[in-house]
Design a protein around this motif. Structure first.
Motif, PDB file in Angstrom:
ATOM      1  N   SER A 129       1.460   6.772  -6.887  1.00  9.07           N
ATOM      2  CA  SER A 129       0.389   7.702  -7.234  1.00  9.07           C
ATOM      3  C   SER A 129       0.832   9.143  -7.034  1.00  9.07           C
ATOM      4  O   SER A 129       0.629  10.006  -7.899  1.00  9.07           O
ATOM      5  CB  SER A 129      -0.839   7.406  -6.372  1.00  9.07           C
ATOM      6  N   THR A 130       1.458   9.407  -5.894  1.00  9.38           N
ATOM      7  CA  THR A 130       1.910  10.756  -5.565  1.00  9.38           C
ATOM      8  C   THR A 130       2.964  11.259  -6.553  1.00  9.38           C
ATOM      9  O   THR A 130       2.972  12.432  -6.914  1.00  9.38           O
ATOM     10  CB  THR A 130       2.494  10.773  -4.134  1.00  9.38           C
TER      11      THR A 130
ATOM     12  N   GLU B 110       0.813  -1.221   0.000  1.00  9.89           N
ATOM     13  CA  GLU B 110       0.000   0.000   0.000  1.00  9.89           C
ATOM     14  C   GLU B 110       0.847   1.272   0.000  1.00  9.89           C
ATOM     15  O   GLU B 110       0.579   2.196  -0.764  1.00  9.89           O
ATOM     16  CB  GLU B 110      -0.969   0.008   1.178  1.00  9.89           C
TER      17      GLU B 110
ATOM     18  N   ILE C 198      -5.723   6.326  -5.832  1.00  6.73           N
ATOM     19  CA  ILE C 198      -5.860   5.213  -4.903  1.00  6.73           C
ATOM     20  C   ILE C 198      -7.185   5.401  -4.183  1.00  6.73           C
ATOM     21  O   ILE C 198      -7.449   6.439  -3.603  1.00  6.73           O
ATOM     22  CB  ILE C 198      -4.694   5.188  -3.883  1.00  6.73           C
TER      23      ILE C 198
ATOM     24  N   VAL D  98       0.844   4.132  -2.968  1.00 10.07           N
ATOM     25  CA  VAL D  98       0.537   5.545  -2.708  1.00 10.07           C
ATOM     26  C   VAL D  98       1.691   6.422  -3.188  1.00 10.07           C
ATOM     27  O   VAL D  98       1.475   7.479  -3.794  1.00 10.07           O
ATOM     28  CB  VAL D  98       0.217   5.773  -1.214  1.00 10.07           C
TER      29      VAL D  98
END
Length: 62
Positions: free
Chosen positions: A51-52, A44, A61, A48
């Motif tokens: 994604s960032t 996870e 997410i 993240v």
């Protein structure tokens, strides 16, 4: 948690795949794709981060 890639925004740079290959890969279309199931708990944080760090904001997410 689930990862979703907006194919219209994705430029296929591969940063997400290099950050979290357990969740992201570059498909035959040259764009990122995410695993269809929930993100495993141990990945996870990396998902993240991917994604960032996406340069075009193509990953969300949920």
């Amino acid at each position: 948690m689930k990862a979703v890639v907006d194919k219209d925004l994705c430029i296929g740079c591969g940063l997400c795949e290099s950050t979290c290959p357990e969740v992201f890969s570059i498909g035959d279309d040259g764009k990122s794709q995410a695993i269809s199931e929930d993100i495993p708990k141990e990945f996870e944080d990396n998902a993240v981060e991917a994604s960032t760090n996406c340069p075009v904001g193509a990953i969300t997410i949920e």
